[in-house]
Design a protein around this motif. Structure first.
Motif, mmCIF file in Angstrom:
data_model
loop_
_atom_site.group_PDB
_atom_site.id
_atom_site.type_symbol
_atom_site.label_atom_id
_atom_site.label_comp_id
_atom_site.label_asym_id
_atom_site.label_seq_id
_atom_site.Cartn_x
_atom_site.Cartn_y
_atom_site.Cartn_z
ATOM 1 N N CYS A 28 1.025 -1.302 0.168
ATOM 2 C CA CYS A 28 -0.125 0.004 -0.068
ATOM 3 C C CYS A 28 0.876 1.275 0.059
ATOM 4 N N PHE A 29 0.535 2.198 -0.895
ATOM 5 C CA PHE A 29 0.873 3.562 -0.835
ATOM 6 C C PHE A 29 -0.008 4.441 -0.415
ATOM 7 N N ALA A 30 0.347 5.225 0.610
ATOM 8 C CA ALA A 30 -0.470 6.519 0.859
ATOM 9 C C ALA A 30 0.042 7.655 0.376
ATOM 10 N N HIS A 31 -0.518 8.526 -0.619
ATOM 11 C CA HIS A 31 0.042 9.666 -1.140
ATOM 12 C C HIS A 31 -0.485 10.875 -0.297
ATOM 13 N N LEU A 32 0.282 11.404 0.448
ATOM 14 C CA LEU A 32 0.116 12.375 1.471
ATOM 15 C C LEU A 32 -0.386 13.802 0.823
ATOM 16 N N GLU A 33 -1.436 14.370 1.167
ATOM 17 C CA GLU A 33 -1.968 15.845 0.679
ATOM 18 C C GLU A 33 -0.803 16.828 1.210
ATOM 19 N N GLN A 34 -0.555 16.408 2.494
ATOM 20 C CA GLN A 34 0.228 17.616 2.991
ATOM 21 C C GLN A 34 1.739 16.953 3.319
ATOM 22 N N ASP A 35 2.826 17.935 3.420
ATOM 23 C CA ASP A 35 4.136 17.351 3.596
ATOM 24 C C ASP A 35 4.306 17.063 5.056
ATOM 25 N N VAL A 36 4.803 15.838 5.325
ATOM 26 C CA VAL A 36 4.925 15.754 7.003
ATOM 27 C C VAL A 36 6.574 15.581 7.282
ATOM 28 N N GLY A 37 7.428 16.200 6.450
ATOM 29 C CA GLY A 37 8.820 15.870 6.403
ATOM 30 C C GLY A 37 9.336 16.535 7.797
ATOM 31 N N GLU A 38 8.663 17.394 8.178
ATOM 32 C CA GLU A 38 9.174 18.124 9.479
ATOM 33 C C GLU A 38 9.026 17.249 10.785
ATOM 34 N N VAL A 39 7.932 16.271 10.625
ATOM 35 C CA VAL A 39 7.571 15.589 11.885
ATOM 36 C C VAL A 39 8.499 14.246 12.038
#
Ligand code: SF4
Length: 173
Positions: free
Chosen positions: A24-35
């Protein structure tokens, strides 16, 4: 809330389309890089990569990797299991983000089990009952989180408990 929505993509691995497990891939609508360093600190990531950033967890026989714009999960039984894991991760990501000022970010990977240490705990008869040609191959798989003490029928109760205890220091169930 940092992560609000994602688009899920489910597929069978092309290398083995008959294999009874889904990816499964979940393509994220928001960038979570900082977390990611905060999530790594909270969940005890197995592997943390700074550039490009990602954190990998091994849990319940699955490998889960979180990238800034995507989550990848392997070895899923069905779509319902994918939904459960993705919703759990979404909660963890948002909680880590909300609490980030009280979390010490972690930029390192967790210690890994040593293949040789595992091998020392096995009977080393190369009997093949586990489906592997040698105990060394079984030990390498166990070090990656793919096998546990229950996979070696030659272990007695005491040896099995010892191996389980050692592996439990590195892998969350
Ligand atoms: S079943 Fe156990 S003893 Fe036999 S080959 Fe596998 S790891 Fe070694």
């Amino acid at each position: 809330m940092l992560l609000q929505s994602y688009r899920k993509e489910i597929f069978r691995p092309e290398c083995n389309p008959g294999f009874e497990s889904l990816h499964c891939f979940a393509h994220l609508e928001q960038d979570v890089g900082e977390v990611l360093p905060f999530l790594n600190a909270e969940l005890g990531g197995f592997e943390y990569v700074e550039e490009p950033p990602s954190v990998t967890f091994r849990s319940q026989g699955k490998i889960i990797t979180v990238h800034p714009k995507m989550i990848a999960v392997n070895a899923l039984k069905d779509e319902a299991e994918a939904d459960k894991i993705l919703e759990w991760l979404k909660r963890e990501i948002n909680q880590a983000w909300e609490k980030r000022e009280s979390i010490e970010p972690s930029y390192s990977s967790a210690p890994r089990p040593q293949v040789f240490e595992i091998l020392k705990m096995l009977p080393r008869t190369n009997c093949k009952q586990c489906g592997q040609v040698t105990c060394m191959v079984f030990a390498a798989q166990a070090a990656e989180g793919g096998r546990g003490a229950e996979g070696c029928p030659e272990l007695d109760e005491i040896q099995a408990a010892k191996l389980s205890e050692y592996l439990s220091r590195f892998f969350k169930e």
